[in-house]
Design a protein around this motif. Sequence first.
Motif, mmCIF file in Angstrom:
data_model
loop_
_atom_site.group_PDB
_atom_site.id
_atom_site.type_symbol
_atom_site.label_atom_id
_atom_site.label_comp_id
_atom_site.label_asym_id
_atom_site.label_seq_id
_atom_site.Cartn_x
_atom_site.Cartn_y
_atom_site.Cartn_z
ATOM 1 N N VAL A 34 0.838 -1.190 0.000
ATOM 2 C CA VAL A 34 0.000 0.000 0.000
ATOM 3 C C VAL A 34 0.881 1.251 0.000
ATOM 4 O O VAL A 34 1.764 1.414 0.849
ATOM 5 N N ALA A 35 0.621 2.146 -0.943
ATOM 6 C CA ALA A 35 1.357 3.407 -1.025
ATOM 7 C C ALA A 35 0.546 4.563 -0.454
ATOM 8 O O ALA A 35 1.103 5.516 0.101
ATOM 9 N N ALA A 36 -0.767 4.495 -0.596
ATOM 10 C CA ALA A 36 -1.642 5.550 -0.087
ATOM 11 C C ALA A 36 -2.990 4.938 0.240
ATOM 12 O O ALA A 36 -3.444 3.994 -0.406
ATOM 13 N N GLY A 103 -12.638 -4.422 2.346
ATOM 14 C CA GLY A 103 -13.525 -4.410 3.511
ATOM 15 C C GLY A 103 -12.809 -4.027 4.787
ATOM 16 O O GLY A 103 -13.321 -4.245 5.889
ATOM 17 N N GLY A 104 -11.642 -3.424 4.675
ATOM 18 C CA GLY A 104 -10.824 -3.063 5.825
ATOM 19 C C GLY A 104 -9.407 -3.542 5.608
ATOM 20 O O GLY A 104 -9.116 -4.319 4.687
ATOM 21 N N GLY A 105 -8.495 -3.056 6.450
ATOM 22 C CA GLY A 105 -7.120 -3.517 6.381
ATOM 23 C C GLY A 105 -6.182 -2.686 5.547
ATOM 24 O O GLY A 105 -4.994 -3.010 5.433
ATOM 25 N N ALA A 106 -6.681 -1.598 4.939
ATOM 26 C CA ALA A 106 -5.829 -0.802 4.044
ATOM 27 C C ALA A 106 -4.916 0.161 4.796
ATOM 28 O O ALA A 106 -3.995 0.714 4.181
ATOM 29 N N HIS A 107 -5.143 0.381 6.082
ATOM 30 C CA HIS A 107 -4.251 1.247 6.862
ATOM 31 C C HIS A 107 -3.084 0.410 7.375
ATOM 32 O O HIS A 107 -2.860 0.256 8.580
ATOM 33 N N ALA A 108 -2.347 -0.132 6.434
ATOM 34 C CA ALA A 108 -1.214 -1.002 6.742
ATOM 35 C C ALA A 108 -0.258 -0.994 5.564
ATOM 36 O O ALA A 108 -0.596 -0.568 4.464
ATOM 37 N N PRO A 297 1.377 11.958 6.467
ATOM 38 C CA PRO A 297 2.232 10.769 6.537
ATOM 39 C C PRO A 297 1.577 9.739 7.451
ATOM 40 O O PRO A 297 0.733 10.082 8.294
ATOM 41 N N PHE A 298 1.945 8.492 7.290
ATOM 42 C CA PHE A 298 1.308 7.404 8.032
ATOM 43 C C PHE A 298 1.373 7.625 9.538
ATOM 44 O O PHE A 298 0.415 7.345 10.269
ATOM 45 N N ILE A 321 1.892 5.840 2.788
ATOM 46 C CA ILE A 321 2.502 4.750 3.552
ATOM 47 C C ILE A 321 3.749 4.281 2.833
ATOM 48 O O ILE A 321 3.690 3.814 1.695
ATOM 49 N N GLU A 322 4.886 4.416 3.493
ATOM 50 C CA GLU A 322 6.149 3.945 2.952
ATOM 51 C C GLU A 322 6.668 2.848 3.865
ATOM 52 O O GLU A 322 6.985 3.110 5.025
ATOM 53 N N PRO A 323 6.732 1.602 3.386
ATOM 54 C CA PRO A 323 7.192 0.498 4.229
ATOM 55 C C PRO A 323 8.517 0.796 4.911
ATOM 56 O O PRO A 323 9.475 1.242 4.290
#
Length: 331
Positions: A34-36, A103-108, A297-298, A321-323
């Motif tokens: 995920v980048a954004a 359905g969720g989980g994208a804030h990672a 930023p994250f 989001i930058e790993p």
Amino acid sequence: MKAAINTRYGGPEVVSLAEIPRPRPGKGEVLVRVAAAGVTTADWRLRAAAFPGAIMATVGRLMFGLFRPRNPVLGSDYAGTVVEVGKGVTDFAPGDRVYGFSGGGAHAEYLVAKAGGAIAPLPAGLSDAEAAALPFGGQTALEFLGRFAAVKPGERVLVLGASGGVGVYAVQVARALGAEVTGVASGGNLALVESLGAAHTVDYRKTDPAGLTGPYDVVFDTIGALDYARAAPMLAPGGRFVPLTYGLRDVWLGRKAKRNGHRQIVAVNGDSREGLDRLSDMVAAGQLRPVIDRVYPFEAIREAHAHVDSRRRKGAVIVTIEPGKAQLKVA
């Protein structure tokens, strides 16, 4: 991997970054770096258990967690890059830039998505942040106006909350469908609403939207400002009142609307590859553009949640989001 989690209901302060296991894609799934990702009204409601109405509050808790969130990682809108595919996936390959709705989980940092679900190639010319601004608001507007209300060319459409996360897309979608659009927003946001295609604008601080006479063929309330009883006087014969949020009372008001020759449309939109492809086509045709209010930023995701809570945003709120870059905090 790092993820924003909330293990209890509450305000933005319940959100923090934590280390959780990186998921692996199963059969028919893809793993996306995920980048954004968007922070939306839906995230606010799920984080705070802020479901509208007593009945919906009970139903919401039963669905998403009675005493604490069942899924501690929020986030539905996202854009990023496919890094791994599961067995049987042929539509996507590692390196593909994609965007979608989960359905969720994208804030990672990483997200597993169904390859046959609401995921599509990134629209040409858009950044990750711009693409992540589209799915929730864009698909909601497209479903409610295009499918449920079936807006036709020449009809008059009133959009309440025209500068919000759904409203900025509702104005554009209604205009693309050939409607004459009136957008209701605060005075400082009227120029934005006009730039999106509204033929008329109304400053709700100076004019009570309930006093508008129209008549309008469709009244799309994206913010819960009206119910059918207040919207009825502004509807044309055969007009449709489309509330984005509703409660049990609205079911009874729907019967009243039918007796008056109107329709009250109470529905839940779906999210699909087809919907995303249509948004991409509209972007390519110059009919739709992403609208971003702020990018955080994250590590500042709490601030992003607080801004969404304020109900004063103009379009989407995005976190990048930058790993490996976000500062880890204790959950």
